[in-house]
Design an enzyme around this catalytic site. Structure first.
Site, PDB file in Angstrom:
ATOM      1  N   ASP A 151     -25.865  13.491  54.450  1.00 60.47           N
ATOM      2  CA  ASP A 151     -25.105  13.177  55.636  1.00 60.47           C
ATOM      3  C   ASP A 151     -25.975  12.244  56.480  1.00 60.47           C
ATOM      4  O   ASP A 151     -27.177  12.138  56.250  1.00 60.47           O
ATOM      5  CB  ASP A 151     -24.830  14.503  56.367  1.00 60.47           C
ATOM      6  N   LYS A 178     -16.128  13.824  50.901  1.00 60.06           N
ATOM      7  CA  LYS A 178     -17.545  14.043  50.601  1.00 60.06           C
ATOM      8  C   LYS A 178     -17.701  14.943  49.387  1.00 60.06           C
ATOM      9  O   LYS A 178     -18.444  14.642  48.465  1.00 60.06           O
ATOM     10  CB  LYS A 178     -18.242  14.688  51.805  1.00 60.06           C
TER      11      LYS A 178
END
Lengths: 340, 1150
Positions: B406, B837
């Protein structure tokens, strides 16, 4: 849920162990250590090998097969008949002195004393002199625990039942006269077997302990009458019995029968001359392709004759030396440039 | 208790089931039913507040634990073997002994389970017996009870700094504004205080409505319900009035709530899903090898059975040593050999190492101990160590090939620093902030020019300039438009000792909130609510104010406003007070707060200006979310349209610098909206109604300016990424930010380099997407085919946005996309959703069959963390949701370097080597028995005492491999960090390869051959007896197995020496003692005095030395030649890190 107020309660201990920083020794195998090391080990091995080989060569061994396979051999008649106590004799001549102390072995081949169920077929408690096991032998002895009339067999089991029962006498013929060579049967079994592991029940006379039991099927005499000449050599502590009960590791084995009594003429061993072994041939082996033999041998610090160990040490020792030479050449030739 | 028919009981149970499963629940107060039997209670179907997290009960522990343990296939196998022992045909001697190892293993595991369960029981009991106050109608007051007595429908009082016992609907607080502050750190780790408001329409004592709420769920940020009053009026209730179990009451003297969910139905318990179970890659490989061992075992047993058959068949008559069974008749050879197969299995069973699984677990516990105790992975600031949540995937850390990271909070600190702003088209660069890198987010150095301008404006006549000046409006917006909670830095979260002096006198506080309003109780209360809202207290200087914001951006903006003199003094749901640079304090009445949501991407606050009495809406949000809503330009400014364009240019500029941008806007409203509360009451589509309200309010905005907030890179991020790359790990960044920001961060952290070829994929439709993919792939192919580029690899990076990613991940383009990213050095995915993701991680993991690691800190990374082989959570600013879902939790991104390069490498090589060694050890030892079968008629005889065989595996040779798996260091930590390339040894197949396994097995065969045949040739034709024959074998096997390990051990510490020498000593002591004691104890074997007599024989030593040397010579030679070449390069510190060193290092190994 109460938080620790102290500032760094969670801080790990900064010790060498928790941080995996214990002082460590890394074995660095540089040529400077390895090559001399190999040479040293090699030389030591060669030394041991030579010593073993010399010792082994000095041991005299005489093996005489008496199975009676071929028709010409002395015991062929006995081997083909089932007569009990069949007699045959074996002659041999010694040209030099057989250095004492001389051990007299009998040998069996293709005989699997290490067979799994055979090994289990005994009752240790019975052999320890436990009288309750006399009346009800362990089931591990089955089917040799009771005879056909349901009487307990003592000593029970297959090992005892199959005990070797050929007997030998050794005579020496000196200028026509035949002298018996005295054979010593004392202390041929393990000391611990004789004194601790095997015990006769403390009943006198010994015969009474065996009341209500029967001898093993293959035995000619009951256990308490194994040695008529020596009363203390009877029952479970009979030396021949003890030797037999200690099972051989491999299918071709020898077992100690007697020692040549080192007295009189035989103080230095067996002198040169003509000898005769009178055999009472009982034990059948031909049926299962077995063989029987008699072995005379003297012993050294390394036990009986064995060339293998000496040769092996010599080979490995030389290999080490050769390897170190090769390594030396390699390192001399391909030295790393940054190693100057 | 009256007798009830079973039918009624069943009916009741069914009704209870239905009540619990129902989507909507109706709860009423327990008070009217107080003292009645259970069957009459209205809320009897819902669980009580007593919790039970234990797995077992005292009575059924053994069966339940066994059931649990037999889920492991290996245990079943071992039990099967034990059962086999008891079948008489198999002829096992002493089947009881076979029970020992499995019993030891099972009871060890059971003890571990029981201990863990007991600890759970203790903590349950402690929790259940915690005190709390429940209102009793009989006694007309709150009485002290335990947590476990709390039922749904009760009224519970919680006091300051106490933990809330169940999920409560807040009815009343001691705070005049009906606010209750809670700290949710126990739940999600967020340390900022959260406000909960009591609905003023609730009257606790005479509560006679019915609370309708949804079925329990685990969403901590969501609750829907309404109270239906007797007059059918519905009052809505949301998460903002729910106190959650496990939270702590702060800054509020006491509060009263209605129990909505209790016990296991509370949100905190529903979120508590226990430890995670993942199976590591190594363990999957291991199971295949166990299977190979089983095949090997069966082959050996088959050979044994066949050999026995042939041996029996070759027998012309029954020899005296062949014992017939009890029947007196020998079985047929075929049947005997059939039984022999099973006897062989029993004899050779230790080929499958029973202790392997236990040892692996022990080693993993030790590895976790070392990882969590690493001081380099400890963070001083937060006083937190690395947490290992998944206990059995440590070795996977050494095999990672792809890292998905991230951006915000992971690569960056997520500590927002106000960097630049643009007001009415003028840019103020704040140069001092840029230079001073060490400042905290709470300190903003004002820009000189801007500061002058502000002080000039505010020093003038007050009221008039304020309402018109855009600069003042801008900073007012910064100060007001947020949800920041103000607390005093000095008094913040006083941990007052529990004062449990509540008796009747506290009863008077139990009144509707309105009545105490006039009284200033702040001085009297032991635990004051947030600082008094009135600023006339002299002690209240702006220095000891602390702002606690839900997002760090908000705090940064408030601190920025404070730096310019606009100090936010206090905030209640209804009002905000701000002190102006002039010292004047303005109290704004807050009419509504439209909180931030990810769809609108903005938030607004509707206030009433105390002087002008105008309704003003302050809005801040993402630039595109504001720009499209602009309407009226700011009054009194000439170049109207220009401001928007100039500001947009500034925004683009900020984005290029990697700043996070926000636009600030305002709107003057003449009337307020009245339909909002209705929207709040609706349980069904409240979100939509709130959204509609927002849409109506947020339009025709006036742009004030924009801010640029810097999110600094964390310490050592570029260095870490560089090291990870050198270690052969591909790093991807997946972020919700826009491409410009992401690319900037990418350059800043070294993920992208200037000479890289950056492919920017952003396309609206699938056809363009396909074209781009095809073209790029073609180019890559051409480049690689070019003979000039043989040695060089093109450094290609891909930047892709969420929309394009969606298309690229569609089934028909997926393969092409994966083929392309395989060539990319770095990939940046921008504007991706949490689901995307995890999708990316899954695709890469499955398509490329690689080990993946995902690292993130926010709730939006949870999906990704769970999808990857290893999920790492960063405990940072954005709460603990990522940490809760992760396998490992670290506090900084830089810790990843040591975690992977050092601990990962160590854990992997240690465990892999230990497992291989275990297989080797067992095969080598068992084969001794196997070779003996050729000399005992394949009758499954062992020449080693059975007990000694068990001891051999259980005691003499079990500790050294565990120590090896815990402590061996093939390469030092410094070297691993200095030469990250060394990590590559673990990737892909790694150390634990097919060939490594079989080489070890072959080596085991060789060594056992040596170990058997050296004594065999020595004792051939001699009068040796069975167990004397076995003793030198057993002894030299011990030496060989331990010396083999010594060759494998790369570094020796004191512990190594103690354990190795201790094992040898233990062997001799135990064996000597056993052979001295056991006279007739273990028939048919005969160990009595055998080792003693052997140790008097020089041949014994000569055999042991020769066997050991011959057995280990080949392995030593190979290892030595490897290490002598390898070590030379290892010892060249001046070459550390250089690629050449690495390649020459790897050569001898290949």
């Amino acid at each position: 849920m109460v938080k620790q107020e102290s500032e760094s309660a969670n801080r790990p201990d900064n010790t060498a162990f928790t941080q995996q920083r214990l002082p460590a020794w890394q074995p660095i195998l540089s040529a400077g250590i390895v090559i001399p090391g190999f040479v040293l080990i090699g030389l030591a091995f060669i030394g041991i090998g030579v010593a073993l080989l010399v010792t082994s060569r000095s041991i005299q061994v005489l093996e005489l097969d008496y199975t009676g396979d071929s028709n010409g051999s002395p015991c062929s008649s006995c081997s083909q008949s089932d007569i009990a106590n069949c007699k045959c004799s074996l002659n041999f001549t010694l040209t030099t002195l057989f250095q004492g102390p001389v051990f007299f072995y009998y040998g069996l081949s293709n005989y699997f004393q290490n067979y799994r169920r055979y090994g289990a077929s005994k009752d240790d408690n019975q052999l320890y002199g436990d009288l309750s096991s006399f009346t009800s032998p362990s089931s591990s002895c089955s089917p040799y625990n009771y005879d056909s009339s349901k009487k307990p067999i003592v000593p029970c089991g297959s090992i005892a039942n199959s005990m070797f029962n050929d007997t030998f006498t050794l005579t020496r013929t000196v200028s026509g006269t035949t002298n018996n060579v005295t054979l010593d049967g004392k202390g041929i079994a393990w000391w611990t077997d004789y004194n601790i592991k095997y015990r006769n029940p403390s009943v006198t006379p010994l015969k009474n302990a065996f009341n209500g039991t029967v001898k093993p099927i293959n035995w000619a005499k009951p256990a308490y009458e194994l040695d008529a000449s020596d009363r203390s050599n009877n029952g479970f502590v009979n030396q021949d019995f003890l030797v037999w009960m200690r099972r051989a590791a491999l299918p071709n084995f020898r077992k100690l029968y007697r020692r040549i009594d080192a007295s009189g003429d035989y103080q230095k061993g067996l002198p040169a001359g003509n000898y005769t072994i009178d055999i009472t041939y009982n034990y059948p082996v031909r049926a299962f392709n077995g063989a029987k033999k008699i072995v005379f041998s003297n012993v050294s610090w390394m036990g009986g004759s064995n060339e293998f160990l000496g040769i092996a040490y010599l080979v490995i020792g030389s290999l080490c030396v050769v390897m170190s030479v090769v390594m030396l050449i390699v390192y001399a030739k391909f030295k790393f440039p940054d190693e100057e | 208790m009256t007798w009830r028919s079973p039918l009624a009981l069943v009916r009741d149970a069914l009704r209870g089931q239905r009540a619990r499963e129902n989507e909507l629940r109706s709860l009423e107060s327990n008070l009217p039913y107080e003292g009645l039997e259970k069957g009459k209670q209205p809320n009897r179907y819902f669980p009580s507040n007593a919790i039970k997290t234990t797995k077992y009960s005292l009575l059924f522990f053994i069966p339940m634990n066994l059931y649990e343990q037999f889920h492991r296939l290996a245990n079943l196998y071992f039990v099967g073997l034990v059962i086999l022992n008891f079948i008489p045909e198999v002829n096992a001697f002493q089947p009881e002994i076979a029970l020992i190892p499995i019993c030891v293993i099972l009871s060890l595991t059971a003890m571990k389970d029981a201990w863990e369960d007991f600890r759970r029981y203790q903590s349950d009991r402690k929790l259940n017996n915690m005190p709390c106050f429940i209102y009793s109608r009989k006694e007309k007051q709150f009485v002290e009870r335990h947590w476990k007595d709390v039922r749904v429908g009760d009224f519970v009082k919680v006091v300051c700094n106490e933990i809330i016992p169940a999920d409560l609907l807040l009815l009343y607080t001691s705070d005049p504004n009906g606010v209750c502050h809670i700290e949710t750190a126990n739940l999600d780790g967020e340390t900022n205080l959260k406000q909960r408001t009591a609905h003023p329409e609730f009257e606790p004592e005479s509560f006679n409505g019915i609370l309708v709420c949804e079925k329990p769920n685990n969403n901590l940020n969501h609750f829907k319900g309404y109270v239906e009053k007797p007059d059918k009026q519905k009052v809505g209730a949301g998460i903002e009035s729910l106190l959650l179990r496990g939270c702590t009451v702060r800054n509020t003297d006491h509060a009263v709530g209605f129990v909505v969910y209790a016990g296991r139905e509370t949100k905190s318990m529903l979120n508590n899903s226990g430890p995670r179970y993942k199976r590591s890659k190594l363990e999957r490989r291991l199971n295949i090898d166990v299977l190979f061992c089983v095949i090997l075992l069966f082959t050996m047993c088959l050979i044994g059975a066949l050999g026995h058959y042939l041996w029996l068949n070759a027998m012309p008559v029954v020899p005296p040593y062949l014992v017939p069974p009890t029947s007196g008749q020998l079985d047929r050879p075929s049947l005997t050999s059939f039984y022999m197969f099973f006897t062989m299995i029993i004899l050779l069973q230790i080929l499958i190492p029973i202790s392997l699984y236990v040892s692996i677990e022990l080693v993993k516990i030790g590895q976790i101990f070392f990882i969590t105790n690493d001081i380099d992975l400890y963070d001083e600031e937060t006083d937190s160590r690395i947490q290992c949540k998944a206990l059995n995937i440590t070795e996977d850390l050494g095999q990672i090939e792809y890292i998905f990271s991230d951006k915000t909070g992971t690569l960056t600190e997520n500590k927002m620093v106000f960097r630049r702003c643009s007001i009415m088209g003028t840019e103020y660069p704040h140069k001092e902030n840029a230079i001073n890198l060490l400042i905290k987010e709470t300190e903003v150095v004002p820009d000189g020019k801007l500061f002058q301008k502000i002080s000039r404006t505010s020093s003038g006549s007050l009221s008039h300039s304020q309402k018109t000046d855009a600069y003042l409006d801008f900073f007012l917006a910064l100060a007001i438009c947020n949800t920041v909670v103000v607390s005093m830095a000095t008094t913040k979260r006083r941990r007052v000792s529990r004062h449990r002096t509540f008796t009747e006198d506290s009863e008077e506080n139990f009144q509707p909130s309105g009545q105490t309003e006039g009284v200033d109780t702040t001085g009297l209360q032991p635990c004051s609510p947030h600082p008094p809202s009135l600023s006339d207290e002299p002690a209240l200087t702006s220095d000891n104010l602390r702002y606690e914001a839900e997002s760090p951006d908000e705090a940064a903006l408030v601190y920025a406003a404070k730096a310019y003199g606009f100090t936010l003094l206090s905030r209640t749901p209804d009002s905000v007070s701000v002190r102006l640079p002039s010292g004047e304090v303005l109290d704004f009445e807050v009419l509504d707060t439209l909180t931030f949501d990810s769809n609108r991407k903005r938030m607004s606050v509707l206030v009433r200006h105390p002087i002008t009495k105008e309704y003003v809406l302050y809005t801040k949000g993402a630039d595109f979310a504001i720009m499209e809503l602009l309407g009226t330009p700011y009054p009194g400014n000439g170049n109207k349209k220009n401001i928007a364009t100039v500001t947009q240019r500034h925004l683009d500029c900020y984005a290029k610098e990697g700043l996070r941008t926000l636009c600030i806007a305002k709107k003057v409203q003449n009337h307020t909206l009245s339909y909002l509360p209705n929207a709040m009451a609706a349980i069904e589509n409240r979100e939509r109604l709130v959204m509609d309200t927002a849409v109506q309010l947020e339009k025709n905005l006036t742009l004030l300016g924009a801010t640029g907030i810097e999110d600094r890179l964390q310490e050592n991020v570029p260095d870490t990424i560089q090291a990870l790359r050198e270690a052969g790990i591909k790093v991807w960044v997946l972020t919700g930010d826009k491409p410009e920001t992401a690319v900037n961060i990418g350059y800043a952290c070294g993920l992208l380099e200037d000479e890289d070829l950056v492919i920017n994929m952003g396309c609206k439709d699938k056809i363009t997407c396909t074209n781009i993919l095809d073209c790029t792939l073609e180019e890559v192919r051409r480049y690689n085919a070019d003979p000039r580029n043989v040695d060089t690899t093109q450094n290609m990076s891909l930047v892709i946005d969420g929309l394009t990613l969606d298309k690229a991940l569609s089934p028909d383009l997926l393969d092409r996309f994966v083929a392309l990213v395989k060539h990319c050095r770095a990939v940046l995915c921008c504007r991706v959703t949490p689901l995307q993701k995890s999708r990316v991680v899954k695709v890469i993991r499955e398509k490329l069959k690689v080990m993946t690691l995902a690292v993130g800190d926010g709730a939006n990374d949870v999906n990704m963390i769970q999808a990857a082989d290893i999920g790492i959570g960063i405990s940072g600013q954005e709460g603990m949701q990522a940490v809760m879902a992760s396998d490992f939790a670290i506090s900084h991104f830089k810790h990843l370097k040591k975690l992977l390069l050092v601990h990962g490498h160590w854990c992997y090589t240690r465990l892999a080597n230990m497992i291989i060694y275990f297989f080797y050890k067992n095969v080598a030892y068992v084969n001794l028995l196997f070779w003996y079968q050729f000399f005992c008629g394949f009758s499954a005889t062992a020449m080693i005492d059975y007990w000694l065989m068990i001891f051999f595996n259980l005691f003499f040779t079990s500790v050294p491999p565990i120590m090896f798996g815990l402590m061996d260091k093939d390469i030092s930590a410094e070297m691993l960090l200095g030469v990250p390339e060394l990590y590559k040894t673990g990737q892909g197949e790694g150390d634990y390869r097919f060939t490594t396994f079989w080489v070890s097995i072959l080596d085991a065969f060789y060594q056992s051959l040596v170990c058997f045949f050296v004594p065999y040739f020595v004792y051939q034709d001699s009068d040796i007896d069975m167990f004397t024959f076995g003793t030198p074998m057993n002894t030299s096997a011990l030496f060989i197995i331990l010396m083999h390990l010594s060759i494998e051990i790369k570094s020796w510490t004191v512990v190594h020496w103690i354990i190795m020498l201790g094992s040898v000593a233990l062997y001799f002591i135990v064996t000597l003692a056993y052979s001295a004691v056991c006279v007739t104890c273990n028939p048919p074997s005969n160990p009595y005095w055998i080792l003693q007599s052997q140790m008097e024989d020089p041949m014994f030593y000569l055999i042991c030395i020769l066997s050991t040397v011959v057995a280990l010579l080949p392995r030593y030679r190979v290892c030595h030649s490897l290490s002598s070449v390898g070590l030379k390069i290892f010892n060249c510190p001046e070459f550390w890190g250089s690629r050449q060193c690495y390649f020459s290092l790897m050569l001898p190994f290949s």
